[in-house]
Design an enzyme around this catalytic site. Structure first.
Site, PDB file in Angstrom:
ATOM      1  CE  LYS A  14      -2.156  -0.848   4.002  1.00 41.98           C
ATOM      2  NZ  LYS A  14      -1.708  -2.118   4.506  1.00 41.98           N
ATOM      3  NE  ARG A  89      -4.745  -1.690   9.823  1.00 40.71           N
ATOM      4  CZ  ARG A  89      -3.685  -1.039   9.358  1.00 40.71           C
ATOM      5  NH1 ARG A  89      -3.748   0.220   9.060  1.00 40.71           N
ATOM      6  NH2 ARG A  89      -2.548  -1.684   9.204  1.00 40.71           N
ATOM      7  NE  ARG A 128       7.090  -2.774   5.766  1.00 42.40           N
ATOM      8  CZ  ARG A 128       5.751  -2.802   5.774  1.00 42.40           C
ATOM      9  NH1 ARG A 128       5.079  -2.442   4.696  1.00 42.40           N
ATOM     10  NH2 ARG A 128       5.101  -3.212   6.835  1.00 42.40           N
ATOM     11  NE  ARG A 163       5.848  -0.375  10.179  1.00 44.72           N
ATOM     12  CZ  ARG A 163       4.662  -0.517   9.579  1.00 44.72           C
ATOM     13  NH1 ARG A 163       4.480  -0.014   8.376  1.00 44.72           N
ATOM     14  NH2 ARG A 163       3.681  -1.145  10.158  1.00 44.72           N
ATOM     15  NE  ARG A 174       1.875  -4.725  11.371  1.00 42.44           N
ATOM     16  CZ  ARG A 174       2.855  -4.451  10.517  1.00 42.44           C
ATOM     17  NH1 ARG A 174       4.080  -4.890  10.739  1.00 42.44           N
ATOM     18  NH2 ARG A 174       2.615  -3.735   9.446  1.00 42.44           N
TER      19      ARG A 174
END
Ligand code: AMP
Length: 217
Positions: A14, A89, A128, A163, A174
């Site tokens: 996203k 969400r 990431r 992160r 998550r």
């Protein structure tokens, strides 16, 4: 320009897709995750409430998110179209957002669902890295998403960081939270006739091409 809602599991792309669409069309980019991370960094009351939930891979309360969103979408940079990355969400957020749009006389736009399987998402999240200054997203193991100099942002030359919630254990929480609380929105938006599905390809350029097609339809 049609507003865009990205409905997709974490690490579906996203953020990267938003960056590319902002560049092509000039959208304002609203990532609730980024908004929360800056509240956490500034140690605001919202940040203090959100921090431990985010670290545990849990969702932040709806009221708090709705406050952030209603402040943000009324900013002048959103007048010509914006991308919602990570919102709504939950069903409550979706319903409240519909009310907010009605009050503001704005259209929902298009909801783009990015289809990705869990294994690919885990692999992406664990490799990431992001720039803490500009938010640009990189991936250590992808030839097209690697920074030019290892560990350094191409644009601001800041050291890239991972992160806190992008480790395998938290990421799986998550992902499961997403499946349970966010996936029901797929049917909600499908019934409204605003849902389009695209696939998360290995290459961000292939995914981008599909996104452009559904936006311009
Ligand atoms: P993201 O950057 O979109 O992956 O979001 C990071 C984390 O921020 C999530 O795991 C949640 O803890 C929190 N978060 C972001 N957006 C929302 C939202 N719309 N509702 C609840 N929690 C959220």
């Amino acid at each position: 320009m049609k507003n865009i809602i990205f409905l997709a599991p974490p690490a579906a792309g996203k953020g990267t897709l938003s960056e590319m669409l902002v560049e092509k069309y000039g959208y304002a980019h609203i990532s609730t995750g980024d908004l929360l991370r800056s509240e956490v960094a500034l140690k605001t009351p919202i940040g203090l409430e959100a921090e431990s939930l985010m670290k545990a891979g849990k969702y932040v309360p709806d009221e708090l998110i709705l406050k952030l969103i209603s402040n943000r979408i009324t900013n002048s940079d959103c007048q010509n179209g914006y991308i919602l990355d990570g919102f709504p969400r939950t069903k409550v957020q979706a319903l409240k957002y519909d009310e907010l749009l009605k009050d503001l006389g704005k259209d929902l736009g298009v909801v783009i669902y990015i289809d990705i399987d869990k294994d690919m998402a885990v692999k992406r999240a664990c490799s990431r890295i992001t720039c803490p200054k500009c938010g640009k997203i990189y991936n250590k193991y992808s030839s097209e998403m690697k920074p030019k100099v290892e560990g350094v942002c191409d644009d601001c030359k800041e050291a890239l960081t991972q992160r806190q919630d992008d480790n395998e254990e938290t990421f799986i929480k998550r992902f499961d939270e997403y499946m349970q609380k966010t996936m029901p929105l797929y049917d909600y938006y499908k019934e409204k006739g605003v849902l389009k599905t695209i696939k998360a390809y290995e290459s961000k350029f292939d995914t981008f091409k599909e996104a452009v097609k559904v936006i311009e339809e």
